[in-house]
Design an enzyme around this catalytic site. Structure first.
Site, PDB file in Angstrom:
ATOM      1  N   PHE A   1     -15.370  11.192 -50.463  1.00  0.00           N
ATOM      2  CA  PHE A   1     -14.346  13.084 -50.637  1.00  0.00           C
ATOM      3  C   PHE A   1     -14.507  13.375 -52.223  1.00  0.00           C
ATOM      4  CE2 PHE A   1     -10.250  10.913 -51.073  1.00  0.00           C
ATOM      5  CZ  PHE A   1     -10.107  11.468 -52.379  1.00  0.00           C
TER       6      PHE A   1
ATOM      7  N   LYS B   1     -24.341  10.932 -44.798  1.00  0.00           N
ATOM      8  CA  LYS B   1     -23.067  10.891 -43.817  1.00  0.00           C
ATOM      9  C   LYS B   1     -22.207  11.859 -44.954  1.00  0.00           C
ATOM     10  CE  LYS B   1     -19.454   9.699 -42.888  1.00  0.00           C
ATOM     11  NZ  LYS B   1     -18.130  10.377 -43.050  1.00  0.00           N
TER      12      LYS B   1
ATOM     13  N   GLU C   1     -15.747  14.005 -44.461  1.00  0.00           N
ATOM     14  CA  GLU C   1     -15.738  14.617 -42.723  1.00  0.00           C
ATOM     15  C   GLU C   1     -14.455  15.751 -44.204  1.00  0.00           C
ATOM     16  OE1 GLU C   1     -14.311  11.240 -41.387  1.00  0.00           O
ATOM     17  OE2 GLU C   1     -15.644  11.561 -42.870  1.00  0.00           O
ATOM     18  N   ARG C   2     -14.009  15.244 -45.389  1.00  0.00           N
ATOM     19  CA  ARG C   2     -12.691  16.133 -45.736  1.00  0.00           C
ATOM     20  C   ARG C   2     -13.512  17.333 -46.941  1.00  0.00           C
ATOM     21  NH1 ARG C   2      -9.162  11.276 -48.108  1.00  0.00           N
ATOM     22  NH2 ARG C   2      -8.455  10.299 -45.950  1.00  0.00           N
TER      23      ARG C   2
ATOM     24  N   SER D   1     -14.161   2.917 -50.835  1.00  0.00           N
ATOM     25  CA  SER D   1     -12.906   2.064 -50.860  1.00  0.00           C
ATOM     26  C   SER D   1     -13.091   0.778 -51.128  1.00  0.00           C
ATOM     27  CB  SER D   1     -11.673   2.567 -49.816  1.00  0.00           C
ATOM     28  OG  SER D   1     -12.063   1.738 -48.501  1.00  0.00           O
TER      29      SER D   1
ATOM     30  N   CYS E   1     -13.027   6.993 -59.121  1.00  0.00           N
ATOM     31  CA  CYS E   1     -13.384   5.293 -59.319  1.00  0.00           C
ATOM     32  C   CYS E   1     -13.352   5.424 -61.114  1.00  0.00           C
ATOM     33  CB  CYS E   1     -14.310   4.910 -58.617  1.00  0.00           C
ATOM     34  SG  CYS E   1     -16.002   6.006 -58.865  1.00  0.00           S
TER      35      CYS E   1
ATOM     36  N   GLU F   1      -4.987   0.370 -56.163  1.00  0.00           N
ATOM     37  CA  GLU F   1      -5.879   1.658 -56.577  1.00  0.00           C
ATOM     38  C   GLU F   1      -5.068   3.136 -56.357  1.00  0.00           C
ATOM     39  OE1 GLU F   1     -10.374   3.680 -57.123  1.00  0.00           O
ATOM     40  OE2 GLU F   1      -9.764   2.798 -55.190  1.00  0.00           O
TER      41      GLU F   1
END
Length: 502
Positions: free
Chosen positions: A154, A178, A181-182, A231, A286, A387
């Site tokens: 996201f 893909k 979804e957010r 992640s 990240c 994190e």
């Protein structure tokens, strides 16, 4: 009585926007207001199979299209993305929450990768060896994998897809995205721009979904490669599952990026960059600096300077002209960040700046966490070991550079790191000693330019290929070596049962 219309976000399959067969949906929120802005359709197995089938058919023809025609499409796509920067940025800000200037910045870095991919004719040049043996030549070239999928996070809904798709498409593959979804809307605009640029149907598709769709891509027999950013636990799962099913995989995981601040550094410059690197995009990067490693006499001074800058950060709706930081992505993310900060305080860390109770007037239902600075953090605290992925900078104090390097090398992550110093000797020792993939010298976010490759070490990367750049070309292709002999008819004999050597 007024009503609010909620948009439905569909898939983009085989050149057209489609609702698909799946009946499940998921809400998409505006993090600054907390309001539902759209309903996202989630794919079922039939949608996945249809998308992969379209990609397989498209890959068979796209891989045979000339490099000149591929680059022509990419050049047009680059111009279209550049012309729609404002539109893409508005979609990012509305669903992610980052400020518009930051959204435009991520699009700019994505454009760099498109530009690099436009040079694919040079990047795919093979090697030729003449007369390796009498009348025999050897040459090599690279071919596309076929159908590849990108599963993206996201936090960069345009940049990360553009790290993958242009490279995959330039090298002759069909690409299935893909997205998260957010914040899925920007990916749909990218699909429309690809089509407008003349990309054949099925070469770039967008399939929305959750864990079910991800699992389907990882195990589908007609998907040849997977690129993933997310992640570390999920990256490890993606790598293990997809490789077990015979796929090539690059899976980029999480990070805990440290910045060492030496006493000889320009501390005002260091504080400016630490604050920007820790609080920009609400820390949801990240490559964000989340640990300041303060060396010796630099500690008290750098903490004070960062405190001043953290208190001055303008937190607001990302569309506000003066906003410097927006909300975090979900209420669950806010709750987790607050919990980690609270645990650090209870364990004895010193709260320098506390953003847990931030409220933005007029946006009381938004998902807000203000810039937070925690000093005297110990390595066993959750604030150090996990994190956080929020606007939280933790400060760990060490005696010297060696202790700072040892701290970084003991951490399981190895994505990015930085040092602030005026000493070339310190910088050189640091860059040669740390077990980290991307290193900044007086640069807090050392994200490589497009003609290098992005990727960390240790638990920050699963797979042997970094993303985009030369390693991206290598990842999306596989090599062939041809040994060729064209004898004259009168000299066609001479075969031997021995292994040929010359």
């Amino acid at each position: 009585m007024s009503t609010t219309t909620v948009t439905t976000i569909n898939h983009f399959i085989n050149g057209a926007e489609t609702a698909g067969d799946g009946t499940r949906t998921q809400p998409v929120y505006n993090p600054a207001t907390g309001a539902v802005s759209a309903e996202l359709r989630l794919a079922n197995r039939a949608d996945l199979d249809a998308t992969v089938a379209a990609a397989r058919k498209a890959a068979d023809s796209w891989g045979d299209i000339s490099l000149a025609k591929r680059t022509n499409v990419l050049f047009k796509f680059r111009e279209l993305v550049a012309a729609h920067v404002d539109d893409l940025a508005q979609l990012i800000t509305a669903e992610h929450g980052k400020v518009l200037s930051d959204a435009k910045g991520e699009i700019g870095r994505g454009l760099e990768v498109i530009e690099f991919a436009c040079g694919i004719p040079t990047l795919l040049k093979g090697d030729y060896s003449d007369q390796v043996s009498t009348g025999i030549d050897v040459f090599s070239f690279r071919e596309p994998l076929g159908v590849v999928a990108g599963i993206t996070p996201f936090n960069f809904p345009v940049m990360v897809p553009l790290w993958m798709a242009p490279m995959a498409i330039a090298t002759g593959n069909a690409f299935i995205l893909k997205p998260s979804e957010r914040d899925p809307s920007a990916s749909m605009l990218l699909a429309k721009l690809f089509k407008q640029a003349g990309l054949p149907d099925g070469v770039f598709q967008v399939l929305h979904g959750d864990k079910e769709t991800v699992e389907g891509l990882l195990t589908h027999p007609d998907v040849d490669g997977i690129s993933f950013v997310g992640s570390t636990p999920i990256a490890q799962y993606v790598h293990e599952t997809a490789t077990k099913h015979g796929k090539r995989v690059q899976a980029l995981g999480g990070a805990k990026n440290h910045a060492i601040i030496m006493p000889d550094a320009d501390l005002d410059n260091a504080a400016d960059h630490l604050a920007a690197a820790a609080f920009g995009s609400a820390g949801e990067r990240c490559m964000a600096i989340s640990v300041a490693v303060a060396v010796g006499d630099a500690a008290d001074l750098i903490v004070k300077k960062v405190e001043e800058r953290a208190l001055a950060v303008k937190v607001n709706n990302g569309t506000a002209p003066d906003a410097e930081m927006g909300p975090v992505i979900t209420p669950a993310s806010k709750e987790r960040i607050v919990k980690i900060v609270t645990e650090a305080e209870a364990a004895g860390a010193a709260m320098v700046v506390d953003g847990r109770d931030l409220v933005v007037p007029g946006h009381e239902d938004g998902f807000w966490v203000g810039p937070t600075v925690i000093d005297h953090v110990k390595t066993e605290m959750t604030a150090y070991t996990e994190e956080i992925f929020g606007p939280v900078l933790v400060v760990v104090r060490v005696e010297d550079l060696d202790a700072g390097i040892n701290l970084i090398n003991a951490n399981p992550y190895g994505n990015g790191t930085a040092i602030f110093t005026s000493s070339g000797a310190n910088a050189r020792k640091f860059q040669r000693s740390v077990t980290v993939g991307m290193i900044g010298i007086n640069v807090p976010l050392p994200v490589p330019v497009a003609y290098h490759s992005f990727g960390g070490w240790k638990a920050s990367l699963f797979g042997d290929k970094h993303i985009y750049g030369p390693e991206g070309v290598s990842f999306y292709t596989r090599g062939k070596v041809v040994t060729s002999r064209w004898p004259e008819p009168t000299h066609a004999s001479g075969a031997s049962y021995n292994f040929p050597s010359n």
